[in-house]
Design an enzyme around this catalytic site. Structure first.
Site, PDB file in Angstrom:
ATOM      1  N   LYS A  19       0.863  -1.291  -0.123  1.00 20.04           N
ATOM      2  CA  LYS A  19      -0.018  -0.063  -0.188  1.00 20.04           C
ATOM      3  C   LYS A  19       0.851   1.161  -0.108  1.00 20.04           C
ATOM      4  CE  LYS A  19      -3.711  -0.574   2.622  1.00 20.04           C
ATOM      5  NZ  LYS A  19      -4.292  -0.782   4.014  1.00 20.04           N
TER       6      LYS A  19
ATOM      7  N   ARG B 110      -3.102   3.294   8.596  1.00 15.55           N
ATOM      8  CA  ARG B 110      -3.479   2.036   7.784  1.00 15.55           C
ATOM      9  C   ARG B 110      -2.605   1.023   7.760  1.00 15.55           C
ATOM     10  NH1 ARG B 110      -4.791   4.528   1.941  1.00 15.55           N
ATOM     11  NH2 ARG B 110      -6.084   2.679   1.934  1.00 15.55           N
TER      12      ARG B 110
ATOM     13  N   ARG C  11      -3.572  -1.782  -6.293  1.00 19.79           N
ATOM     14  CA  ARG C  11      -2.743  -2.806  -6.140  1.00 19.79           C
ATOM     15  C   ARG C  11      -3.029  -3.621  -7.253  1.00 19.79           C
ATOM     16  NH1 ARG C  11      -6.110  -4.404  -0.868  1.00 19.79           N
ATOM     17  NH2 ARG C  11      -7.808  -5.227  -1.705  1.00 19.79           N
TER      18      ARG C  11
ATOM     19  N   HIS D 189     -16.279  -8.007   0.902  1.00 18.59           N
ATOM     20  CA  HIS D 189     -15.137  -8.978   1.249  1.00 18.59           C
ATOM     21  C   HIS D 189     -15.174 -10.109   0.895  1.00 18.59           C
ATOM     22  CE1 HIS D 189     -13.573 -11.576   4.377  1.00 18.59           C
ATOM     23  NE2 HIS D 189     -12.615 -10.659   4.417  1.00 18.59           N
TER      24      HIS D 189
ATOM     25  N   GLY E  33      -8.239  -7.152   4.361  1.00 20.49           N
ATOM     26  CA  GLY E  33      -9.140  -7.205   5.918  1.00 20.49           C
ATOM     27  C   GLY E  33      -8.203  -7.862   6.890  1.00 20.49           C
TER      28      GLY E  33
ATOM     29  N   CYS F  84       9.287 -39.131  -8.743  1.00 24.08           N
ATOM     30  CA  CYS F  84       7.894 -39.599  -8.908  1.00 24.08           C
ATOM     31  C   CYS F  84       7.074 -39.326  -7.619  1.00 24.08           C
ATOM     32  CB  CYS F  84       7.723 -40.971  -9.413  1.00 24.08           C
ATOM     33  SG  CYS F  84       8.313 -42.187  -8.277  1.00 24.08           S
TER      34      CYS F  84
ATOM     35  N   MET G  23      -5.555  -7.151   8.657  1.00 23.91           N
ATOM     36  CA  MET G  23      -4.828  -6.227   9.637  1.00 23.91           C
ATOM     37  C   MET G  23      -5.723  -4.956   9.551  1.00 23.91           C
ATOM     38  SD  MET G  23      -1.054  -6.888   8.987  1.00 23.91           S
ATOM     39  CE  MET G  23      -1.217  -6.403   7.269  1.00 23.91           C
TER      40      MET G  23
ATOM     41  N   SER H 217      14.577 -43.058 -10.203  1.00 23.25           N
ATOM     42  CA  SER H 217      13.338 -42.356 -10.053  1.00 23.25           C
ATOM     43  C   SER H 217      13.405 -42.071  -8.223  1.00 23.25           C
ATOM     44  CB  SER H 217      12.376 -42.828 -10.559  1.00 23.25           C
ATOM     45  OG  SER H 217      11.149 -42.244 -10.222  1.00 23.25           O
TER      46      SER H 217
ATOM     47  N   TYR I 287      13.031 -35.177 -15.537  1.00 21.46           N
ATOM     48  CA  TYR I 287      11.674 -35.003 -15.661  1.00 21.46           C
ATOM     49  C   TYR I 287      11.118 -34.913 -14.068  1.00 21.46           C
ATOM     50  CZ  TYR I 287      11.292 -40.033 -14.680  1.00 21.46           C
ATOM     51  OH  TYR I 287      11.291 -41.373 -14.193  1.00 21.46           O
TER      52      TYR I 287
HETATM   53  P1  ADP Z   1      -7.719  -2.388   3.978  1.00 19.22           P
HETATM   54  O1  ADP Z   1      -6.335  -2.844   3.629  1.00 19.22           O
HETATM   55  O2  ADP Z   1      -8.427  -3.283   4.840  1.00 19.22           O
HETATM   56  O3  ADP Z   1      -8.287  -2.220   2.816  1.00 19.22           O
HETATM   57  P2  ADP Z   1      -7.448   0.319   4.157  1.00 19.22           P
HETATM   58  O4  ADP Z   1      -6.369   1.023   5.010  1.00 19.22           O
HETATM   59  O5  ADP Z   1      -7.392   0.350   2.698  1.00 19.22           O
HETATM   60  O6  ADP Z   1      -7.797  -0.958   4.727  1.00 19.22           O
HETATM   61  O7  ADP Z   1      -8.521   1.195   4.535  1.00 19.22           O
HETATM   62  C1  ADP Z   1     -10.050   0.642   4.876  1.00 19.22           C
HETATM   63  C2  ADP Z   1     -10.715   1.801   4.233  1.00 19.22           C
HETATM   64  O8  ADP Z   1     -10.608   3.278   4.462  1.00 19.22           O
HETATM   65  C3  ADP Z   1     -10.574   1.729   2.568  1.00 19.22           C
HETATM   66  O9  ADP Z   1     -11.696   1.892   2.119  1.00 19.22           O
HETATM   67  C4  ADP Z   1      -9.971   3.203   2.529  1.00 19.22           C
HETATM   68  O10 ADP Z   1      -9.931   3.732   1.197  1.00 19.22           O
HETATM   69  C5  ADP Z   1     -10.401   4.102   3.624  1.00 19.22           C
HETATM   70  N1  ADP Z   1      -9.376   5.075   4.017  1.00 19.22           N
HETATM   71  C6  ADP Z   1      -8.157   4.709   4.397  1.00 19.22           C
HETATM   72  N2  ADP Z   1      -7.586   6.050   4.623  1.00 19.22           N
HETATM   73  C7  ADP Z   1      -8.361   7.167   4.230  1.00 19.22           C
HETATM   74  C8  ADP Z   1      -8.029   8.386   4.085  1.00 19.22           C
HETATM   75  N3  ADP Z   1      -6.989   9.095   4.588  1.00 19.22           N
HETATM   76  N4  ADP Z   1      -9.134   9.229   3.772  1.00 19.22           N
HETATM   77  C9  ADP Z   1     -10.308   8.467   3.227  1.00 19.22           C
HETATM   78  N5  ADP Z   1     -10.457   7.198   3.303  1.00 19.22           N
HETATM   79  C10 ADP Z   1      -9.683   6.435   3.928  1.00 19.22           C
HETATM   80 MG    MG Z   2      -7.618  -0.974   1.264  1.00 19.11          MG
HETATM   81 MG    MG Z   3      -9.722  -2.848   6.763  1.00 20.28          MG
END
Ligand code: ADP
Ligand code: MG
Ligand code: MG
Length: 908
Positions: free
Chosen positions: A32, A103, A376, A490, A112, A865, A114, A798, A885
């Site tokens: 990220k 984040r 990503r 999710h 999701g 094998c 962490m 083998s 192989y």
């Molecule tokens: P995950 O890795 O679980 O997707 P994120 O770090 O991407 O967690 O954040 C979860 C949500 O919060 C995402 O939808 C992201 O776009 C939103 N978010 C994170 N940081 C900001 C920010 N600075 N402003 C607005 N929305 C945010």
């Molecule tokens: Mg995210």
């Molecule tokens: Mg999250």
């Protein structure tokens, strides 16, 4: 001086069209963070912020919280200052406060797994400042209550740990909704939101004994430490185990200025994909929610709307909504905010071209301005993976090698699984239609809770929505069905990543967790009832549906062709029947590396002759029974040789302990006694005699052939006669006769003599010959140690890595279930050595034996094998060890071919 400081940097800033880091720094900044930096440098509007490196996470694990805060405070303070400058607001100020998010972000995306906290910097005073600054009191209080809830859950540990626990915050929300007789959060008044804030703070005080932290810096450090800690949370650990990611990578922490999709009109948030993650089609798609923040789309709280007009129309069709109704009530972003849409479309194009891969992006629209919050490489199904790789190759973005490296060998497995039989589908009763979130066919019994996904053999996990806690259950279930959530929920994202069939957003389903009941249109389905999911159409079907073998797409063939071009090691198959042999050839097998003869004896008409042979007390008696077996074996081999059309076929002589063949039940013993005209007690005695303390170390392998040479004679005859019979019909056959479980040279020589002598006799009888090889399995450590001696006599080696692993570790594979899982859990073993070749230990024996063997015979044919032959990391080891192989089960052949090509291209 400066360079030293640069190396030691623990904080990397981004924003305002520049950045300290870039996308190549994923290991240090997490995926990220690295991509936020890259996007910022590309001129894409990213809210400014900074990334605390994964190295700091490691330092945190060693040094602890105090020391880490001390170490990074100066850099963090400086970075916050820069953010304040760019955003024109101050962190911790009450009149004009800067709000931020914290984040998580590991080097690979773990959706999701962490934690993330939004809206830091709010407290009782700042909320008023925000309300005044934006002129939007409702928004200010809505953000504040979200913040307290997230912070309470993530940082203060108030998230429910199991399904029995109730989320105290959700409980308060539900309670208030009931009191106010409303359904949605959006219906709360400003006073309601204020009440929520007070009640939340109250419940935090009561359950933690501490007041909610009002100091923004205390909030910030709390959240940073919580993200570091979330790396070692149960969910994250399970996810890493599932994907084989090491525990010592650590997570980075991204701190970023907040932008708001929940400020009212002209605001929203969404997720989009540059291509279809389900089938790979080159079609921009995604979902958005108006007036919403961050997680709302992913969490499946409200079912979102489609970004593109075409997507929206497709969706409406599935939901049986009229076009006029759709255009009015379910309008796409493309129609609603055409300028924002155009801008978003431009960025998705730039990003895909830049990363040369399908992107999964998060965006937020704050009062008519578009912000990109994440990009990503998107998770995708196996078939999307194949199509996208080939399409990007054709579009000229990738060359052949790059396209091939985009194929994750194990993910091909998904494409090879059965699909619903179209004829059976015609008769199927469709219960309801949902969104086709992840394609595939799944049939199973309904369960409603993730931790009950193992309750039946095949289950369909049926949920209102899924959350990261459900990961393990989703993995165990055959399919996933949710009532809420869209194509980017999710459930959908995770299911596609797993290649698991999933239908989401089936709004007509009423799920009653308490009574374990699913109701659709008044019809009831209980836990344990069978349903089927067609993840390709979104159809939910009553009962079981028959399946057939899948049709492989043209792109699949193209990938395989490219793999062949680069692989230098051949892939053979383990096949005991003509049917398996044909299947494997269709997948491109270049021969059979292991044909086990014993399976042929288990069939009804044969087991009798086999038992008579085993029970015979004299050589004469055995020969008599073997005469009955000969024609059956011969025709088996004819079938297999014919299926392989001149490709080499390695046949292993009889291997398992004989007691596996004799009857252990009284009724069958009686029957056998009658058939053989002997007494029941004679049968019983013989069965008892064959009983061994350690059958795997007992009378088996070449020890059978050396004590009962007539068996080897018969098998050799069957193999060679089959080959000669085919030759007469103009079909080529290349038999390679393999002696199992050799540990001494003399054991091999004794068997080889019998084989060669029998061959001479057969050739004389037929007045014809065919070329054949006599080689051995290397599966006893002693054979590996003596490989140079054995190579003097054997035509090929083998490696039977199943037994070799068993004997090197001293683990009985059949008993390992008692301790292996615990060893894996405790980390005593990093991987199951029966699944993944132990390159360090067993690998040493393989290496040594190959070198010793080739010193004597430089061209010695060497293969493997064991079941490892279809496991990518083991295939790579075999390639690096110059094997000729690998051989694996028919359905692993494509996987092994791609893995072999990867190894040849030199992927580490
Ligand atoms: P995950 O890795 O679980 O997707 P994120 O770090 O991407 O967690 O954040 C979860 C949500 O919060 C995402 O939808 C992201 O776009 C939103 N978010 C994170 N940081 C900001 C920010 N600075 N402003 C607005 N929305 C945010
Ligand atoms: Mg995210
Ligand atoms: Mg999250």
């Amino acid at each position: 001086m400066e360079t030293i400081q640069e190396i030691a940097a623990r904080v990397y800033e981004f924003g305002n069209n520049s950045a300290d880091g870039n996308s190549t720094m994923k290991n240090l900044l997490g995926g990220k963070g690295a991509n936020l930096a890259e996007m910022s440098s590309l001129g894409i509007p990213v809210p400014p912020g900074f990334t605390i490196t994964t190295e700091v996470c490691k330092e945190f694990n060693e040094l602890g919280q105090e020391a880490i805060i001390g170490l990074i405070t100066p850099e963090v303070e400086k970075a916050i200052k820069n953010m304040e400058g760019i955003m024109g607001a101050q962190y911790g100020d009450t009149k004009n406060p800067l709000l931020i998010s914290v984040r998580s972000g590991a080097r690979v995306s773990m959706p999701g797994m962490m934690d993330t906290v939004l809206n830091l910097g709010l407290n009782d005073e700042a909320v008023i400042g925000i309300a005044e600054k934006t002129g939007n009191e409702r928004f200010a209080w809505d953000s504040y209550r979200r913040f307290i809830q997230m912070y309470g859950g993530v940082v203060l540990g108030m998230k429910p740990q199991s399904k029995e626990d109730i989320d105290p915050f959700e409980e308060i929300i539900e309670h208030l909704k009931e009191k106010r007789e409303i359904q949605h959060d959006t219906q709360f008044t400003i006073q309601d939101l204020k009440d929520l804030v007070y009640d939340f703070k109250d419940v935090i005080q009561k359950s933690t004994g501490q007041n909610f932290p009002t100091d923004p810096w205390e909030q910030l450090w709390g959240a940073i430490i919580a993200v570091f800690n979330s790396w070692n949370g149960a969910r994250a650990i399970y996810y890493r185990k599932m994907h084989d990611y090491p525990d010592d990578w650590g997570t980075a922490v991204n701190v970023q200025a907040m932008v708001f999709g929940n400020m009212g009109a002209g605001c929203g948030t969404g997720v989009c994909f540059t291509r279809d993650a389900g089938n790979g089609e080159n079609r921009f798609n995604g979902e958005y929610l108006l007036n919403a923040q961050g997680e709302d789309v992913v969490a499946g709280v409200r079912t979102p709307q489609q970004i593109t007009k075409m997507g929206s129309q497709r969706w409406a069709q599935l939901a049986k909504i009229e076009e006029s109704d759709r255009a009015e009530n379910y309008i796409s972003l493309e129609e609603l905010m055409p300028d924002i849409y155009k801008e978003l479309f431009k960025y998705q194009n730039i990003l895909e071209q830049h990363y040369k891969d399908m992107q999964d992006m998060e965006f937020t629209i704050q009062s008519g301005k578009l912000w990109i919050l994440q990009t990503r490489n998107g998770k995708r199904t196996g078939s999307a993976m194949v199509k996208i790789a080939i399409d990007l190759l054709k579009e000229g973005l990738l060359d052949e090698k790059q396209a091939l490296l985009r194929i994750e060998p194990n993910k091909l497995d998904e494409l090879l699984h059965p699909v619903f039989d179209p004829n059976a589908l015609k008769r199927a009763t469709i219960i309801e239609q949902g969104l086709p979130a992840s394609p595939g066919a799944a049939t199973g019994q309904i369960v409603f809770f993730a931790d009950e996904a193992r309750k039946f053999r095949n289950t369909i996990l049926t949920r209102i929505e899924t959350s990261p806690e459900d990961l393990e259950g989703m993995n165990l279930a055959k399919g996933i069905l949710t009532a809420r959530g869209g194509m980017t929920s999710h459930a959908a994202v995770v299911a596609r990543g797993m290649g698991k069939c999933c239908i989401s957003g089936a709004g007509a389903l009423k799920i009653d967790y308490k009574n374990r009941l699913l109701t659709v249109d008044g019809k009831e389905y209980h836990e344990g009832d069978w349903i089927s999911l067609n993840g390709t159409t979104g159809n939910i079907i009553e009962g079981k549906v028959a399946t057939i073998e899948p049709e492989l797409s043209g792109e699949f063939g193209e990938i395989m062709k490219i793999a062949n071009k680069y692989a230098t090691m051949a892939v053979r198959t383990n096949a005991d029947t003509p049917k398996d042999a044909r299947a494997a050839r269709k997948f491109g097998a270049k021969g059979i590396g292991l044909a086990r003869t014993e399976h042929m004896f288990f069939e009804v008409d044969r087991i009798k002759a086999m038992r008579e042979m085993i029970l015979a007390d004299t050589v004469k008696g055995r020969r008599h029974a073997l005469e009955d077996l000969l024609p059956m074996q011969r025709s088996d081999f004819e079938g297999i040789f014919e299926a392989m059309q001149g490709l080499p076929v390695t046949v292993r002589l009889l291997d398992p302990p004989l007691h596996e063949f004799v009857p252990h039940q009284l009724a069958t013993q009686k029957e056998l006694a009658e058939d053989m005209h002997i007494s029941l007690s004679a049968v019983k005695n013989k069965v008892a005699e064959l009983q061994e303390f350690n059958p795997m170390l007992g009378h088996r392998g070449c020890r059978l052939g050396n004590t009962f040479p007539e068996i080897t004679e018969m098998q050799t005859r069957a193999i060679l006669e089959a080959a000669l019979n085919l030759k007469a019909k103009g079909i080529e056959a290349k038999p390679e006769i393999m002696v199992p479980l050799v540990s001494t040279l003399n054991e091999f020589i004794a068997q080889e003599e019998i084989i060669r002598k029998t061959a001479d006799t057969v050739f004389k009888e037929y007045d014809d010959t065919i070329p054949y090889l006599v080689g051995t399995m290397i599966e006893v450590p002693r054979a590996a140690l003596m490989a140079d001696l054995i190579a003097k006599k054997a035509d090929f080696f083998s490696f039977g890595t199943n037994d070799l692993t068993q004997l090197t570790y001293g683990y009985s594979r059949d008993d390992a279930g008692k301790f292996l899982p615990i060893y894996l859990e405790k980390g005593i073993l990093k991987a199951d050595p029966f699944e993944k070749l132990d390159q360090e230990g067993v690998g040493q024996l393989i290496k040594m034996a190959t070198e010793k063997g080739r010193k004597i015979k430089p061209k010695l044919k060497v293969g493997i094998c064991g079941e490892h032959g279809g496991e990518p990391s083991s295939v790579e080891f075999c390639h690096n060890n110059d094997m000729n192989y690998v051989s694996c089960s028919p359905f692993r052949v494509p996987i092994a071919r791609v893995a072999a090509a990867h190894a040849a291209i030199g992927k580490g």
